[in-house]
Structure formats: structure tokens, C-alpha cells
Motif scaffolding. Structure first.
Motif, PDB file in Angstrom:
ATOM      1  N   THR A 156      33.882  28.929  33.627  1.00  0.00           N
ATOM      2  CA  THR A 156      33.676  30.312  33.166  1.00  0.00           C
ATOM      3  C   THR A 156      34.225  31.365  34.129  1.00  0.00           C
ATOM      4  N   GLY A 157      34.533  30.991  35.362  1.00  0.00           N
ATOM      5  CA  GLY A 157      35.062  31.949  36.330  1.00  0.00           C
ATOM      6  C   GLY A 157      34.047  32.952  36.831  1.00  0.00           C
ATOM      7  N   THR A 158      32.779  32.736  36.540  1.00  0.00           N
ATOM      8  CA  THR A 158      31.736  33.675  36.962  1.00  0.00           C
ATOM      9  C   THR A 158      31.333  33.415  38.409  1.00  0.00           C
ATOM     10  N   VAL A 159      30.644  34.397  38.997  1.00  0.00           N
ATOM     11  CA  VAL A 159      30.135  34.272  40.363  1.00  0.00           C
ATOM     12  C   VAL A 159      28.621  34.471  40.309  1.00  0.00           C
ATOM     13  N   LEU A 175      37.234  36.308  25.714  1.00  0.00           N
ATOM     14  CA  LEU A 175      37.710  35.811  27.006  1.00  0.00           C
ATOM     15  C   LEU A 175      36.643  35.978  28.080  1.00  0.00           C
ATOM     16  N   TRP A 176      36.486  34.941  28.906  1.00  0.00           N
ATOM     17  CA  TRP A 176      35.698  35.078  30.134  1.00  0.00           C
ATOM     18  C   TRP A 176      36.725  35.340  31.239  1.00  0.00           C
ATOM     19  N   VAL A 177      37.100  36.599  31.394  1.00  0.00           N
ATOM     20  CA  VAL A 177      38.130  36.892  32.398  1.00  0.00           C
ATOM     21  C   VAL A 177      37.555  36.596  33.785  1.00  0.00           C
ATOM     22  N   GLY A 188      40.576  32.629  41.010  1.00  0.00           N
ATOM     23  CA  GLY A 188      40.836  31.258  40.619  1.00  0.00           C
ATOM     24  C   GLY A 188      42.081  31.053  39.792  1.00  0.00           C
ATOM     25  N   ILE A 189      42.060  30.015  38.990  1.00  0.00           N
ATOM     26  CA  ILE A 189      43.281  29.550  38.330  1.00  0.00           C
ATOM     27  C   ILE A 189      43.076  29.209  36.856  1.00  0.00           C
ATOM     28  N   PHE A 190      41.912  29.540  36.294  1.00  0.00           N
ATOM     29  CA  PHE A 190      41.691  29.192  34.886  1.00  0.00           C
ATOM     30  C   PHE A 190      40.908  30.294  34.177  1.00  0.00           C
ATOM     31  N   LEU A 191      41.034  30.288  32.874  1.00  0.00           N
ATOM     32  CA  LEU A 191      40.338  31.249  32.010  1.00  0.00           C
ATOM     33  C   LEU A 191      39.717  30.469  30.850  1.00  0.00           C
ATOM     34  N   TRP A 192      38.477  30.811  30.555  1.00  0.00           N
ATOM     35  CA  TRP A 192      37.722  30.150  29.485  1.00  0.00           C
ATOM     36  C   TRP A 192      37.711  31.101  28.299  1.00  0.00           C
ATOM     37  N   ARG A 205      34.955  41.447  25.661  1.00  0.00           N
ATOM     38  CA  ARG A 205      35.348  40.397  26.604  1.00  0.00           C
ATOM     39  C   ARG A 205      34.203  39.712  27.291  1.00  0.00           C
ATOM     40  N   ARG A 206      33.141  40.374  27.482  1.00  0.00           N
ATOM     41  CA  ARG A 206      31.952  40.037  28.253  1.00  0.00           C
ATOM     42  C   ARG A 206      31.958  40.919  29.473  1.00  0.00           C
TER      43      ARG A 206
END
Lengths: 423, 423
Positions: free
Chosen positions: B192-195, B329-331, B335-339, B422-423
Motif C-alpha cells: 500500500t505504500g503507507t507509513v 490509487l494508493w499513491v 518506494g517502487i510500487f503503487l497499489w 485517491r485516498r
């Protein structure tokens, strides 16, 4: 909810010990560096590392191919670096009689990973494997850790005794046991340093086929043979399709470079690749070795063998001087270790403890045997790492410890070795 | 005695298939190179590999330290290269709040080996572990391969939902189940790329302590955070002794260099060292990375983040253009990926098959979920490897395939994305 414990004085933390899996080994002790007289470990001679050639190869390949490091396996796929696989395939064809292309070679992180992958493919708890009665401790330990039974077959100056193997396989077949493989180190056997004769190799392949038990051939020392003929690998002979062959560059280049390989039938390699879930073997080391194999490798191995042969000569001389006829030496035909047997009074496990207190380390024979009773009086001395002076001094001190602890050797330093008594 | 079979036409050989262990996976298919539009795999940007700096570092360290390659672990012991461990310890202290010395760091062959070692230490068949409901497929697969149950906990824009976790732990404790660990990727969560927020981190540590369940923290993307604050690692916070922390240089330098690390309490590291029977991690790569970490690393990571952020911008723009409001999109914050999640009509597993036929590869959502039903309509796009033009063209083609197969997106190329969705 389980109560937690107090660790480390200040911090309240979970007691991990409660959570550890039942088969997890005990924590490793803190590493305190090498012993002063270090006769253990498959180390090489630091002075023999081709430093300048590796430095040049590294700079060259990184500039030429470094961008590929951005992808897993450097874009080469799970079998490993293509140039390296081509070089290994060529080497196996020219020197070991094994025909094949780059697609028949899997690069591994040392031949230890080859052992792990083949074991993972074939072994289940309750299985049986056959090995030389004296063999590499790591191979024995890995198999036993999987709950698999190891049966040992005698080894003599011509290698694995195939007559004994056949009798064993016959008995096992009679009780419905089909071993998963016959593990052998035919070329510079570990620890005996012997080379399996060609006749034995043929007989072993025939037995393998007759009983439907594949051969697991470990050739990690073969490059270092300096005496006698260089027989084809088992996998390079008729019937070789039933052989899984592993090799290594640890002994011919450097053990800290973790590079080995597997040569096997496509169906077997496909299984091993499926099991190799490590994200690839170190690609930079593969690139560098591929370059080195195409340039300096052969000349380097020739020099290395000269150097090792000379060191072995010094070791044998020191053993002759210090142990005299008390030690029966299996003088190896190549490689980096020597196996020797002392009189029955000497339990080498006890000797190792006494020697360790004086900074001397050697491999206890029982660890290198499928049945520890056959090697209670034996030990393995690795001779590549210590400088020549340390080999001499280490042996002198070891003999002194042994004399003090066991009364063996009865005399020391004044009795010459009788060549006929060596084996 | 079991009959052998005829394989390969000419040679009579043993049918290995009969001997293969029951849990051995099917043979891997032949590798045929990367797909044309490759949105899978944790690859990096080839143009970002610091080729010249690595070439110089390699030549320098081999000339200075190459002789040490003659010994296993290059004489550094099983924890790995001392200079590298010192650099990692310093980096962890400065950037992640984790105090410790070189002796608190174990170098591993990628963080994948860290996963394997921690799993080997703790897991037995029948055990349970907790993970984010959306998480790294490799972590899920490795646990399941050991016969261990994975339970998923929801994840939102602040990371793992600790309230859900606590409720789950409470229920499990009620039925006498103590999970072996809580696996989390708190900083740039995969996929998800979240923190994870600092408040959540504190609550997670408290829950870990309360229920006696350690935290397994995977920070392999943390170096690539470019948005918002950089919170301390869980292991760097009060209560961090109950955290086993792993990290990697695959994302910050290059994945083909197989180098990661574990930071944990001494008792845990001792267990992991005992389990690490690989003959050491590639020592030459360790030497080179140690040199690079001391010189160009920070500047390199800063440049890499700029480059990745720019690529992500292009990807988001292309997705907006091609999918419009159909894609949520979960921008990611780095990192290197997008969900991304598509409408319910789109089964991304079926879409992947259709896309593969046109040379487009992406990660199917269900593989990145502990319960595949939660991610049937989602997919993961990795954006570091493809050139910017391929990112645009790949997305355009993917949308066309999706439109053809599912009618989604209903319109394409003329609808602007609404940022609020987008969220």
C-alpha cells in the motif's frame, strides 16, 4: 495471554526462548577469531588469492554490466549469470567429461546451497541416504537435521568400496528400503584425499542404475588434483544422467566468494530452481568470476596447486618429525587437508579440547564419519591457510600436547617416518 | 529394488520424480526473459545504479582486503563484514533510532534470508502468525510453506490497524492461541505504500508486550521515503527489544547485490547465526558495499529518490489519463510500487492472463493479501525498472486490455482524475 519476562535488566521484553521452534539449534557462541594454529575450515592460502586480477575484473565488469544489477539476478534469470554458466559448462565438458550447455548449469551460493537444494528436493524424515563412511561433516549434519538416516560405506585408497555398497543396497532392497541417494566425493575425497578409480566409478554407476538410487556427486575439490590421472566425473560417464553433480569455486578461487554450481538433468534443475527462493545468488560475484574464468583462472589454479603441494610437503615432514610412526597419514593427491590416524590410546575428541587450550584447532575424526567409532583416533588437518612456519610449529605443539595427554608419540623428533607405514 | 525408467530417449536413467519429497514444489518453467512492459518484481532503475562509484569501490577494496577472501566470511566471523556491520549500526542509530554496535547486526543474503532465518527460529507446523491483510507475497508464501497459519489484520492510510490487531489478539488469547509474531512493514508498507503513524507504532509495541507476541519489522523500503516525516523504526522505540528488525540494500543500491541485515537482541542473533549454515554471505559484495556506504551512499539515495518520485509522477499521470476515476490509487510516500483498486467487475487474476498475452505483467492483488477475497480487484504496479516511456505506454495498453476484457474503464483518455478519490 502468556506472561512476559524481564530481560536485559532495564527493558521489559518478551522471552523469545519460549517461542523458539523445538528443532532450533542452540545459540551460536560469540565468535572470537581464528585460533593461533588453525588446521580447521576449508580456507585457502591468503597469499594465493589473485587480488590484482580480481580487482581488474571487478572494475571492468561493473563498468560494462553494472546497470544490470538493478534487476534481480542481474537480468539473467534464476539459473544465474549467463557468461558464468557458459564458462562452467565449457569447463565441465573439457575437464570433467560432462557435456551440456549453459542451460544445464545452475549457479548456487557455494556448493553448500547445492547440498541444501538437493536435500530439499529429495529428503523427507524417515528417509535413508548412503555416504562414504568417512565424509564431509556438513553433508552428514545437513541430512540428519532433516530426520534422515545416514548409512556409511567403507572407503579405501581407491575411494568408496562399491562391493560393500552393493551388499548394503541388496540388504536394504530386501527390507524394502530404497535410499534417496548415494552421496560421494569421488575426486579428492573429504577427508581421505583419495581419488576413486575408474573401475570403481563404472561399478558405482552400474549399482546406481541397478538399484534405482541416484548418485549425488560432490566435486568441490576436484580442481586441486595434482597427482595421477584426472578421471572423468561420474556425471561425465555413461549413465551420468542419474548423477546430480555439484562443484565449487571456494577451493580454486576463494571461499568467501560464495559461488558453486549444480549440473543435472533439466527435470532436476527445474526442481532445484523452484526451491531456490533466495532472490538469486550474489550477481556481482558471479560477474567478476565469469570474467576471471575467461582470463586468469587456469594459470591461477596451476600456481595454487604448486603452492598447496609445497605446503603439504612441509606438513608431512613436520608430522614425520613430530609423530614418527605413531601417525598413519593419508597423504592426499591434491586439495587442502590431510587425514591421519593415531594409535587406539588417542581419543582425538579429548585431544582437541587439550589442544584448543593451547591455541591449536583441528577437526575431530568422529565428526567426519557416519559412525563415529570408526574415526575416534583420527583427525583432519587443513593446511592451506597457515603459513609454512605455523604448520611446522603447530604440528610440533600438537605432538607435545598429545604426548603429554596420552603418551603418544612415545618418542618425538628423532624417529624418521617409514614410507610403507603411511597407509 | 525399484525398477528404473527410460528418460531422454537414449539413456536409461532413474526417474527422479519417484524420489522427490512430497512437499517439493513443481519444477520451475524455463525462464524466458522479462515481459515487454514489466510492472513486477522489486527491481530498481538501471540508470540509477552507481556504476562508477561501485567500480572504484570494488577495485579499491579488493586491492586492500582481497587476501582475506581466502577465509570463510573473509575472516570476519559469521555476523559478516565488520566495516559493513559498523556502517549499518551507525545508520540504524542515526536514521532509525536503533542504538547498538556492530555486534548487534547480522548481515544476511538479502532480507529474504532474514525472513527465512527468523521463520526457522520460531515457526513450527500448526503455528499462527499475524500480518497486515495486504502484505508482501513472499512473506505469506514462506510462512505457509512451513505449515503455519497466516491471519490478516486490516491496513489503512496509517498502516496496520492496531485496534483490529488487539481485538484479534484478545480473541486468540481466549482460545489459547499465542501467535509466534506480528509481521509488519511499517515504513512504506508493501503493497500500500503507507507509513504507520507514530501513535500506531506506540500502540503496536504496547499490544506486543501485553500479549507476549514479538514484532517482526521489515523495513526493506524505508530508505526510499520521500514524503512526510521519517518515524523511528519500531525497534528504535521504547519496547524495541521485543522487535526483530530486518532491512535491505536491494532497494537503495541494487537487488542483485544480495545484502540485507537483521538487528535484534543478542540472544536472538545467536539463534539466527546458529541457523545460518550457508558458509557466509557473499564477502566481496559486503566489502564493496561497506566502502560505498562510507562514501557515496547518502548522495546516491537522494538522487535515486528524486528519480523514483519523478517516475511515480509519470505513472500516476498515465493512470489518470487511461483509467480516470475507475482506478483508486494508493499513491505511495516513497518506494517502487503503487497499489490500485479497480471496480468490482474486474478480477485482476483474469486481467493478468489477458495482459500477459500482450507483454504486460503486473502483480495480481490476491497474491499480496492474506485473504485473497480482499484484493481480487486490486493490483500492484512496480515502477522503478521501466523507462518513463514504457510506464506510459504500458499503462495505456493495460487500460486497453482491461477495457476490452471487462468494459472498465468505461471511458478512457478524456476523463481527468479527481484527487479526492485517491485516498
Amino acid at each position: 495471554m502468556t506472561a512476559h519476562r524481564v530481560l536485559n535488566g532495564s527493558d521489559e521484553v518478551i522471552e523469545f526462548g519460549e517461542l523458539v521452534a523445538r528443532d532450533c539449534p542452540a545459540p551460536a557462541p560469540r565468535w572470537n577469531g581464528f585460533p593461533r594454529y588453525n588446521f580447521i575450515g576449508g580456507h585457502n592460502d591468503p597469499a594465493a588469492v589473485p587480488v590484482e586480477a580480481l580487482a581488474e575484473a571487478a572494475a571492468r565488469v561493473i563498468r560494462a554490466e553494472g546497470a544490470a544489477l538493478a534487476t534481480y539476478n542481474a537480468g539473467a534469470g534464476p539459473l544465474g549469470n549467463l557468461r558464468l554458466r557458459r564458462a562452467v559448462a565449457l569447463k565441465l565438458a573439457r575437464q570433467r567429461g560432462i557435456e551440456g550447455t549453459a542451460d544445464d548449469v545452475l549457479i548456487t551460493s557455494g556448493s553448500l546451497q547445492g547440498l541444501d537444494l538437493v536435500n530439499a528436493m529429495l529428503l523427507e524424515p524417515g528417509d535413508t541416504v548412503l555416504m562414504e563412511q568417512l565424509t564431509y561433516s556438513g553433508a552428514i549434519d545437513r541430512v540428519r537435521a532433516r530426520g534422515v538416516r545416514v548409512e556409511g560405506v567403507p572407503v579405501d585408497e581407491d575411494g568408496l568400496s562399491v562391493a560393500d555398497l552393493e551388499a548394503r543396497l541388496e540388504r536394504m532392497a530386501g527390507s524394502g528400503v530404497r535410499p534417496k541417494y548415494i552421496y560421494t566425493i569421488p575426486t579428492i575425497q573429504n577427508p581421505t584425499g583419495t581419488v576413486m578409480s575408474v573401475a570403481r566409478r563404472r561399478a558405482l554407476l552400474a549399482a546406481s542404475e541397478r538399484f534405482g538410487v541416484p548418485i549425488f556427486e560432490d566435486e568441490c575439490y576436484a580442481d586441486l588434483l595434482w597427482e595421477g590421472e584426472w578421471p572423468a566425473a561420474l556425471r561425465g560417464m555413461p549413465g551420468g544422467a542419474q548423477v546430480v553433480h555439484i562443484g565449487s569455486f571456494s577451493k580454486s578461487v576463494a571461499p568467501a566468494l560464495r559461488l558453486g554450481y549444480v549440473s543435472a538433468e533439466p527435470a532436476v534443475l527445474g526442481r532445484l530452481v523452484a526451491l531456490k527462493s533466495d532472490g538469486g545468488t550474489a550477481a556481482l560475484e558471479q560477474m567478476i568470476l565469469a570474467d576471471f574464468l575467461g582470463s586468469r583462472f587456469d594459470a591461477h589454479v596451476a600456481e595454487l596447486k604448486e603452492r598447496l603441494r609445497h605446503k603439504l610437503g612441509g606438513l608431512v615432514e613436520a608430522l614425520d618429525e613430530s609423530f614418527g610412526t605413531a601417525a598413519r597419514l593419508w597423504v592426499p593427491k591434491g586439495g587442502i587437508f590431510l587425514w591421519l590416524t593415531l594409535p587406539e590410546e588417542v581419543d582425538t575428541a579429548a585431544l582437541a579440547t587439550a589442544a584448543a587450550a593451547e591455541g591449536i584447532a583441528f577437526n575431530v575424526g568422529s565428526a567426519w564419519a557416519t559412525d563415529e567409532t570408526v574415526a575416534r583416533h583420527s583427525l583432519r588437518l587443513c593446511f592451506a591457510l597457515p603459513p609454512a612456519a605455523d604448520l611446522r610449529e603447530g604440528v610440533r605443539r600438537l605432538a607435545a600436547v598429545c604426548q603429554r595427554e596420552t603418551g603418544i608419540p612415545r618418542t618425538s623428533g628423532n624417529e624418521r617416518f617409514d614410507g610403507d607405514a603411511r597407509r
